[in-house]
Design a protein around this motif. Structure first.
Motif, PDB file in Angstrom:
ATOM      1  N   ILE A 123      45.298  39.846  58.637  1.00 26.34           N
ATOM      2  CA  ILE A 123      46.649  40.163  59.131  1.00 26.34           C
ATOM      3  C   ILE A 123      47.139  38.895  59.820  1.00 26.34           C
ATOM      4  O   ILE A 123      46.632  38.521  60.889  1.00 26.34           O
ATOM      5  N   GLU A 124      48.093  38.221  59.163  1.00 25.92           N
ATOM      6  CA  GLU A 124      48.467  36.863  59.584  1.00 25.92           C
ATOM      7  C   GLU A 124      48.794  36.769  61.078  1.00 25.92           C
ATOM      8  O   GLU A 124      48.314  35.901  61.774  1.00 25.92           O
ATOM      9  N   ASP A 125      49.675  37.682  61.583  1.00 27.68           N
ATOM     10  CA  ASP A 125      50.129  37.515  62.973  1.00 27.68           C
ATOM     11  C   ASP A 125      49.125  38.074  63.983  1.00 27.68           C
ATOM     12  O   ASP A 125      49.362  38.059  65.181  1.00 27.68           O
ATOM     13  N   ARG A 126      47.989  38.588  63.497  1.00 24.43           N
ATOM     14  CA  ARG A 126      46.993  39.140  64.429  1.00 24.43           C
ATOM     15  C   ARG A 126      45.663  38.400  64.313  1.00 24.43           C
ATOM     16  O   ARG A 126      44.637  38.970  64.644  1.00 24.43           O
ATOM     17  N   ARG A 127      45.668  37.164  63.799  1.00 28.11           N
ATOM     18  CA  ARG A 127      44.381  36.507  63.568  1.00 28.11           C
ATOM     19  C   ARG A 127      43.744  36.118  64.894  1.00 28.11           C
ATOM     20  O   ARG A 127      44.406  35.551  65.758  1.00 28.11           O
ATOM     21  N   PRO A 128      42.436  36.409  65.078  1.00 29.54           N
ATOM     22  CA  PRO A 128      41.782  36.034  66.335  1.00 29.54           C
ATOM     23  C   PRO A 128      41.588  34.522  66.395  1.00 29.54           C
ATOM     24  O   PRO A 128      41.638  33.855  65.349  1.00 29.54           O
ATOM     25  N   PRO A 129      41.356  33.958  67.579  1.00 33.81           N
ATOM     26  CA  PRO A 129      41.142  32.509  67.700  1.00 33.81           C
ATOM     27  C   PRO A 129      39.924  32.075  66.872  1.00 33.81           C
ATOM     28  O   PRO A 129      39.045  32.891  66.609  1.00 33.81           O
ATOM     29  N   GLU A 130      39.885  30.770  66.533  1.00 33.35           N
ATOM     30  CA  GLU A 130      38.806  30.245  65.702  1.00 33.35           C
ATOM     31  C   GLU A 130      37.433  30.526  66.309  1.00 33.35           C
ATOM     32  O   GLU A 130      36.495  30.855  65.610  1.00 33.35           O
ATOM     33  N   ASP A 131      37.318  30.315  67.633  1.00 33.07           N
ATOM     34  CA  ASP A 131      35.985  30.415  68.247  1.00 33.07           C
ATOM     35  C   ASP A 131      35.644  31.833  68.707  1.00 33.07           C
ATOM     36  O   ASP A 131      34.658  32.060  69.389  1.00 33.07           O
ATOM     37  N   TRP A 132      36.492  32.798  68.327  1.00 34.53           N
ATOM     38  CA  TRP A 132      36.218  34.195  68.721  1.00 34.53           C
ATOM     39  C   TRP A 132      35.032  34.718  67.917  1.00 34.53           C
ATOM     40  O   TRP A 132      34.908  34.365  66.743  1.00 34.53           O
ATOM     41  N   PRO A 133      34.130  35.531  68.391  1.00 36.34           N
ATOM     42  CA  PRO A 133      33.975  35.911  69.801  1.00 36.34           C
ATOM     43  C   PRO A 133      33.142  34.856  70.537  1.00 36.34           C
ATOM     44  O   PRO A 133      32.032  34.554  70.110  1.00 36.34           O
ATOM     45  N   ALA A 134      33.685  34.326  71.635  1.00 31.87           N
ATOM     46  CA  ALA A 134      32.983  33.252  72.352  1.00 31.87           C
ATOM     47  C   ALA A 134      31.813  33.815  73.148  1.00 31.87           C
ATOM     48  O   ALA A 134      30.751  33.213  73.237  1.00 31.87           O
ATOM     49  N   LYS A 135      32.013  34.982  73.748  1.00 28.74           N
ATOM     50  CA  LYS A 135      30.967  35.535  74.611  1.00 28.74           C
ATOM     51  C   LYS A 135      30.062  36.511  73.859  1.00 28.74           C
ATOM     52  O   LYS A 135      28.869  36.573  74.111  1.00 28.74           O
ATOM     53  N   GLY A 136      30.639  37.303  72.974  1.00 32.08           N
ATOM     54  CA  GLY A 136      29.822  38.283  72.259  1.00 32.08           C
ATOM     55  C   GLY A 136      29.698  39.604  73.002  1.00 32.08           C
ATOM     56  O   GLY A 136      28.704  40.306  72.864  1.00 32.08           O
TER      57      GLY A 136
END
Length: 1488
Positions: free
Chosen positions: A1235-1248
């Motif tokens: 979903i183009e406008d809902r894409r998570p950040p590249e490094d997601w999930p950072a914490k887990g």
């Protein structure tokens, strides 16, 4: 008085011909007419008596009807009665001839009496009329049939086929089928409306015939082989087998190696029946030439203004009779051909099925299930198609020779010019046919590889979804598809050319012949008689000339199929005598002496020099590391391996529990009974002993629950227990248990061991060989056999082996602490089996080996592990095609339907009623509407050109002849040529446009189907058998690719031809318009009745076809089990019944075509009759050219009308493919991938971090919740163990993280992002799972690790090193490009699991889900995996579904699920301290 001039004196032309009131001379009446019927009867008599001798159906009781019939032809009628003939064709024809011959004298006597005013010979006069009345009565009587014969076998059939009891006329016109046509018109036909097959068409009879002939062929071949072999060599064969291939290693030149001829077997079995059809074809061919001669007479009659008009009527009537006779005989011919074809298919399918139950494992490796199914479907089908054309091989030359003979008589030597053109066209057509054939082969290869890939994709669809790999595989399929369509395009160019040749050939031949005829000599006048008689002869020629190349190419195809089938049938068979069952050392149940065994003669032995003595009634455990040959030992005892040397003997019946449970698609109870008679008390005891009682309470339909394909809706443990229950119920003497305890939990394993296998169990009196890894059971067995690398290294009791202090003792000391060997408490069955679904895909790599592999041995083992694992690990009883990834569905996933709780797999529905217009519209949209309009316009132009050319010809023939010549011949010829060639060019363009449209439609429809299937939610695949989806991709796409476009082409051609004919006849004889309406109504009705019935029959036929193949692939994957239990016969019966069910809907389908043909051609014959009749009536106003034109068109119309209905019906039944593909292209899809406008950040999930908020989920709409109101939070980097009993919802929880299951309510958040709001690929590519079942796809190892090529070689090698596979991959010559076979079968299960670990290491995401597949590997590999996970995923969040509690005792927290809710969630130490549920589980496992 009788002399050469018989006809001259008999037929005084003034009395008979040249008069308006013709009569026959008395001499002719009293000789020729009187003798004809008798001559006929005497000629037929000897042949008929021979036939009756073979025809025995009891005798018919003397009835009033038969007493009346006995007046004449008494002997014959009595003999028929005694042989049970209910209706005699011979006599009906005899009476009919008698009446025909009596008609002349009848009329003549009345005329004589009226002209003379008195009767001379009264006695004769009266007796003649009495005789005449009697023969009419006889004819009428003989049309009725007798009652069924007395003493005929009692027909218990509820719905017998009326054909066998129908009368002669009913059979001749297929009237007996009318009842079904009417029924099919009133309502869509169903299974129950179909008639049973005739006895002589059933599998039992037909397969028996072919089997007998094939056995003879093999026998002959073996004798020759033996003779050749004795001459060649004095070696002694050490392998028994009735296959010539056995001798191969010793015979130097394999070229001379002869196989038994399958063709001969077919000819002997079905040739004689087929020849009857050929005889009919011969008569029909001769009759085809009568009408052109009559046309010539008719044109002469029109020209001769003085001729008496009765001539005309007589000619018209003759034309009608001749056309009708041709029709009746032709359809008898077709009936024989099609029935032969049907029998061929039945017998070939049956033979292949029987063979597949006995071929060796090495033979099985050369042909996958897919290929064998192809032999059954495609190749058997080719034979069936060939039978219809086969007679053309001799009939076409006969027709061509006759046509030329008559043409020569009409036009003289000019015909040779036409012959030349035809001869030139033959290589042209042949070249096209050969090229088309080559394309077809290439096309088949692409198609095979596409289906194979689809098969794997559908089998591993769950894994593809979990890894978000759909796009990569989508690309691969589309790549193959692109090549497939490229070849289709090339074939389309060729087809357009061959259509051009087909349409233009008769025209070009006519053109050259006429051109040469008029230009050779100006006195050669082209009149109507010559022109139109030659045209109708050219039209007859068109068919054989065009069909010959087709027949030849279809023979070429069939010969390829013949070779393939013959090769399969010649495969080595398992030697039934390799295991001795009669003689055995007293006191022992199994003995193996000096046994050396391999999986195939050319492979290394898997077991070397094995000696084993198993005392009757003892329990023997077989232990050893992965791939050391434990399963091979069991297979060797079953006789499934090639025995290279030594002896094996087994006493009594055998029950076998394979490592991988083989479950049929039947009810749970049927799976356990496995064909044994039910015995409720014994059955309940077995359920109790195998711990199945608790499962039955959870299953929706109890023991009547239908188990899906491959046991899909049972957990691995349940499958294994069902398989065990089957063996216990069979009450055999010897039990071979290939690791049945690995797939179940430790406490269930203990229960089963105590209640079933152990010294106190249900089988305590029996001989048992148990392959096991459960150390805790070893002290209780009588004897232990330790295998290392296919050799027996140690044997003895538990104590003896400990004393020997060998590798076994060392291993026990290392691993015993893991398991609580002595457990005093009673087994707690309510803590039912932590779900462990083991559906590993190989039968010969052992699951969970806890064995003595000291460090040294281990290193060595890892070094050589899989060079031979391809031999050892190759599974003999499973084959890879159509395999499902085991969907581990805990019991809660059992799909329940509200109406009927037991059904999992919905029966495939077949559409009923008329095909909706929307389907046609969808197809037209796929082609593109503009293209459709253009195509229709081109067809109109092409027909206008054709009519133009013929009208011009008719006009030309009427040009006056001046001084014996015609003027303007060159101008006439030029215009004729131009119009004809224009038609040809238009044909070329239109058929090409149509083909291109068809291909673009095929491309769009396939792309949409593929796209949808990749987006379909997992639940769809769980409830739909793979076979059904594959069917859409193979059968239906094939129809759209290759069947629909030519069908549409033919339909348009025939439709316009019929239209053209009507236009021409109406313009030349306007009166004809009056007849068109009643004929059209008749035509329309026949067509509606036919289409409704035939469409539904085709649908029923295609629905009843799938079960043949699914049953077949199920059989192939379970052959070793079927053979072990000796159930081959009953499986052969089931298969035969399924084939017969399918032929039950196919047979009425062929008869419906005959029924239609006779009725439609009757309409055609009427068109001919009326065209001729109105020409006679309008004789004075018509010229010969017009009559020639209209009647020669009418003679063509029959074929066109017939094909038009056929094509309309084919179109309707084939367009169903579009409907079926559409149906599966529009099933519901899962959420979008991105979903183009809902894409998570590249490094997601950072914490887990993972958080469940009020989370509930169900498997499908209408089912109960599986997880209810979960609330929990996992911090980044935590290690969580998930435990719970079967059905607690552990697997469901991981499926929810990946959104394989969508939430019913609540949310899951990862690092604060709601996973329900982002695209599926964005989510799934950021999580990693090591699934329970290692699934690999065929392709390189690199592709299996990184299908998108997104990692460098270094990264891949690092991952391999960390997953302990580097050494193995390095040892392979191809390294990273090592080819994995279908399902990864050439790797051991442990290695496959390590490949999955390597995948996880490559992806290295913050969250790792581990669905522990401990059943698949030995403790060693398991330790490696655990260690790697602890070091490499140190900072990641790890969620583990634990089956061995010791792996999670050091985790941060443990989550205990119970019935879909959280029961406990805390650190392991606290849970144990608080004496919780977890404590009791740990206690069971000996950890607390």
């Amino acid at each position: 008085m009788l002399n050469i001039n018989l006809w001259i004196w008999s037929l005084d032309s003034n009395i008979t011909v040249q008069t308006d009131n013709p009569d026959l001379t008395p001499c002719f009446q009293n000789t020729v007419l009187a003798w004809m019927p008798s001559i006929y009867l005497w000629t037929a008599f000897p042949f008929y008596i021979l036939y009756l001798k073979h025809y025995k159906r009891g005798y018919i009781v003397l009835s009033v009807l038969s007493r009346f019939k006995t007046l004449l032809a008494a002997i014959l009628i009595q003999y028929e009665r005694l042989r049970g003939v209910q209706s005699s064709g011979i006599l009906i024809v005899f009476w009919f001839l008698s009446i025909l011959c009596a008609l002349g004298p009848f009329r003549s006597k009345i005329m004589t009496a009226t002209t003379q005013g008195q009767v001379k010979d009264r006695f004769r006069f009266v007796t003649f009329y009495i005789y005449f009345v009697l023969i009419i009565i006889e004819l009428i009587l003989s049309c009725f049939k007798e009652r069924p014969p007395f003493f005929s076998p009692v027909n218990t059939d509820p719905n017998p086929c009326p054909e066998s009891n129908s009368g002669f006329l009913s059979r001749l016109t297929f009237w007996w089928f009318t009842s079904m046509a009417i029924l099919g018109y009133k309502k869509p036909l169903e299974e129950k409306d179909l008639w049973s097959l005739n006895e002589e068409d059933t599998s039992k009879v037909v397969v028996g015939q072919l089997q007998k002939e094939w056995d003879k062929q093999q026998e002959e071949c073996n004798q020759k082989e033996a003779r050749a072999y004795m001459n060649k060599s004095s070696h002694v064969l050490n392998h028994v087998g009735d296959d010539p291939n056995e001798a191969e290693p010793w015979i130097d030149n394999k070229k001379q190696h002869k196989q038994p001829s399958f063709l001969k077997a077919l000819l002997w079995a079905f040739g004689p029946y087929f020849l009857i059809g050929s005889f009919y074809k011969l008569i029909q061919d001769l009759l085809a030439f009568v009408n052109p001669q009559l046309l010539s007479v008719l044109i002469a009659f029109i020209k001769n203004k003085d001729a008496p008009s009765w001539w005309g009527f007589f000619i018209a009537t003759l034309m009608f009779i001749c056309a009708m006779l041709q029709t009746l005989i032709l359809h008898q011919h077709f009936q024989y051909c099609f029935v032969t074809g049907m029998r061929l298919r039945t017998s070939i399918t049956g033979l292949i099925y029987r063979k597949s139950l006995v071929i060796t494992n090495s033979a099985k490796r050369t042909s996958t299930v897919g290929e064998i199914v192809n032999l059954m479907s495609v190749d058997a089908q080719r034979f069936m198609d060939l039978t219809t054309f086969l007679n053309l091989l001799w009939s076409a030359p006969v027709q061509i020779i006759l046509a030329f003979y008559f043409l020569w008589q009409t036009l003289g030597p000019s015909v040779l010019a036409g012959v030349a053109v035809m001869i030139l066209l033959i290589p042209f057509n042949a070249a096209i046919a050969i090229k088309t054939r080559a394309f077809q082969v290439e096309q088949m290869q692409h198609k095979d590889s596409r289906i194979k890939l689809m098969n794997e994709i559908l089998s591993g669809i769950k894994v593809l979804k979990l890894y978000a790999w759909e796009l990569s595989f989508n690309e691969k399929v589309l790549e193959i598809r692109k090549n497939e369509l490229r070849i289709l395009k090339k074939a389309a160019y060729l087809n357009a050319l061959s259509t051009f040749a087909w349409v233009s050939a008769p025209f070009l031949v006519a053109l050259t012949t006429f051109a040469v005829y008029v230009s050779v000599d100006e006195n050669n006048v082209l009149d109507a008689q010559k022109a139109f008689v030659s045209l109708s002869l050219f039209n007859i020629l068109r068919f054989p000339l065009n069909m010959l190349p087709q027949v030849i190419s279809s023979i070429a195809q069939a010969s390829v199929s013949l070779k393939r089938i013959q090769q399969f049938l010649c495969h080595d068979e398992l030697d039934p005598n390799c295991v001795e069952t009669k003689k055995i050392t007293p006191g022992y149940a199994i003995t193996v002496t000096n046994g050396t065994f391999s999986w195939a003669k050319e492979l290394e032995p898997a077991l070397k020099n094995v000696n084993l003595l198993v005392p009757s009634g003892s329990l023997i455990a077989v232990v050893g590391h992965v791939g050391c040959g434990k399963s091979s030992l069991v297979s060797a005892v079953l006789g499934e391996m090639e025995k290279l040397e030594g002896e094996v003997a087994v006493k009594g019946s055998v029950a076998y529990v394979p490592q991988q449970a083989w479950i049929q698609n039947a009810t749970l109870k049927d799976n356990i009974l496995f064909g044994q008679p039910s015995n409720e008390h014994k059955y309940q005891n077995v359920l109790e002993a195998c711990a199945l009682k608790t499962d039955l309470q959870v299953l929706p339909g109890g023991d009547q629950t239908e188990i899906g394909e491959k046991g899909i809706n049972l957990s691995g443990g349940q499958r294994q227990r069902v398989s065990l229950a089957r063996s216990v119920f069979s009450d055999a003497d010897v039990y071979l248990l290939d690791d049945p305890l690995s797939a179940v939990d430790s406490h269930v394993a203990k229960h089963i061991f105590d209640k079933v296998i152990g010294p106190e169990g249900a089988l305590k009196e029996k001989t048992r060989i148990l392959v096991t890894h459960g150390i805790s059971f070893l002290p209780q067995v009588d004897h232990i056999v330790v295998l290392i690398d296919g050799r027996v290294s140690e044997t003895g009791s538990y104590q003896e082996l400990l004393k020997q202090n060998g590798a076994f003792a060392e291993f026990l000391r290392n691993y015993a602490p893991d398991e609580d060997t002595e457990e005093d408490e009673p087994t707690m069955l309510e803590e039912e089996e932590v779900l462990l679904a083991e559906d590993t895909l190989s039968n010969h790599t052992d699951l969970t080996d806890n064995e003595p592999v000291t460090n040294e041995v281990r290193k060595q083992f890892l070094r050589q592990i899989s060079v031979i694992s391809s031999e050892v690990g190759e599974c003999p009883s499973k084959m890879s095609t159509r395999r499902r990834v085991c969907e581990i569905k805990p019991v809660e996933t059992l799909p329940t339907k509200k109406k009927d709780a037991k059904k999992l797999i919905e029966a495939e529905t077949s559409e009923t009623g008329t095909v909706k217009l929307t389907v046609f519209w969808q197809y037209m949209k796929a082609i593109s509407p503009i293209a459709c309009v253009i195509i229709c316009f081109l067809y109109c132009c092409q027909n206008a050109a054709a009519i133009g050319a013929n009208v011009w010809l008719s006009d030309w023939t009427n040009e006056p002849v001046i001084n014996g010549t015609q003027h303007n011949t060159s101008m006439r010829l030029g215009v004729y040529a131009a119009l004809g060639l224009l038609q040809g060019v238009l044909v070329l363009i239109s058929s090409f446009t149509l083909a291109m449209g068809g291909i673009s439609a095929a491309q769009k429809l396939h792309a949409a189907l593929l796209e949808n299937k990749f987006h379909t939610p997992q639940s769809f695949f769980d409830t739909t058998p793979t076979g059904r989806i594959i069917n859409r991709f193979s059968k239906d796409i094939y129809v759209i690719d290759e069947v629909l476009p030519p069908t549409i082409l033919m339909f348009l051609q025939t439709f316009f031809t019929s239209l053209q004919t009507m236009i021409v006849i109406v313009t030349s004889t306007p009166l004809f318009a009056v007849v068109i309406i009643p004929l059209a109504i008749l035509y329309f009705f026949v067509q509606r009745f036919y289409v409704a019935t035939s469409r539904q029959l085709k649908r029923l036929e295609s629905v009843s076809r799938s079960p043949i193949y699914s049953h077949f692939s199920e059989t192939v994957s379970g052959t070793s089990v079927i053979r072990a239990y000796g159930r081959e016969k009953s499986f052969i019966n089931i298969s035969d019944i399924k084939v017969d069910e399918n032929q039950k809907s196919y047979y009425p389908g062929i008869v419906s075509n005959r029924w239609l043909g006779i009725r439609v051609e009757f309409v055609g014959s009427c068109v001919v009759f009326f065209a001729a009749l109105f020409a006679v009536l309008g004789k004075n106003s018509l010229n010969a050219g017009l009559v020639g034109l209209s009647v020669s068109y009418a003679l063509q119309v029959t074929v066109a009308l017939n094909w038009m209905v056929r094509m309309a019906s084919d179109l309707e039944s084939n367009i169903v493919a579009v409907e079926r593909v559409k149906e599966y292209s529009e099933t519901e899809t899962e959420a979008p991938w991105i979903i183009e406008d809902r894409r998570p950040p590249e490094d997601w999930p950072a914490k887990g971090e993972v958080e469940f908020v009020n989370y509930s989920v169900r498997y499908r709409k209408g089912l109960d919740l599986v997880l209810t109101d979960l609330n929990l939070r996992v911090n980044g980097g935590e290690k969580i163990g998930i435990v719970g009993r079967t059905g607690a919802g552990k697997s469901s929880m991981t499926l929810c993280l990946f959104r394989i299951l969508e939430a019913a309510k609540g949310d899951i958040k990862i690092d604060g992002v709601r996973i329900s709001e982002i695209g599926l690929h964005d989510l799934r590519s950021k999580l990693t799972i090591i699934p329970q079942d290692p699934v690999l796809f065929s392709g390189t190892l690199r592709m299996n690790l990184d299908p998108f090529n997104s990692y460098s070689d270094e990264e891949i090698w690092t991952a391999l090193e960390l997953s302990h596979l580097k050494r193995f991959v390095n040892s392979q010559p191809a390294m990273l490009d090592y080819e994995c076979s279908e399902g990864g079968e050439n790797l051991s299960v442990g290695q496959r699991q390590l490949v999955c670990l390597a995948r996880a290491l490559l992806r290295k995401t913050r969250i790792l889900v581990l669905d522990e597949a401990t059943a698949a590997i030995d403790l060693e590999t398991d330790d490696l995996i655990q260690m790697t996970i602890r070091t490499q995923f140190e900072d990641c969040t790890v969620l583990t579904i634990a089956h061995r509690l010791n792996t999670i005792m050091d985790y941060t927290r443990v989550l205990v699920l119970d019935k879909g809710t959280i029961a406990e969630f805390d650190t392991p130490t606290r849970l144990i301290a608080s004496r919780s549920i977890f404590y009791s589980m740990a206690k069971d496992a000996g950890l607390a």
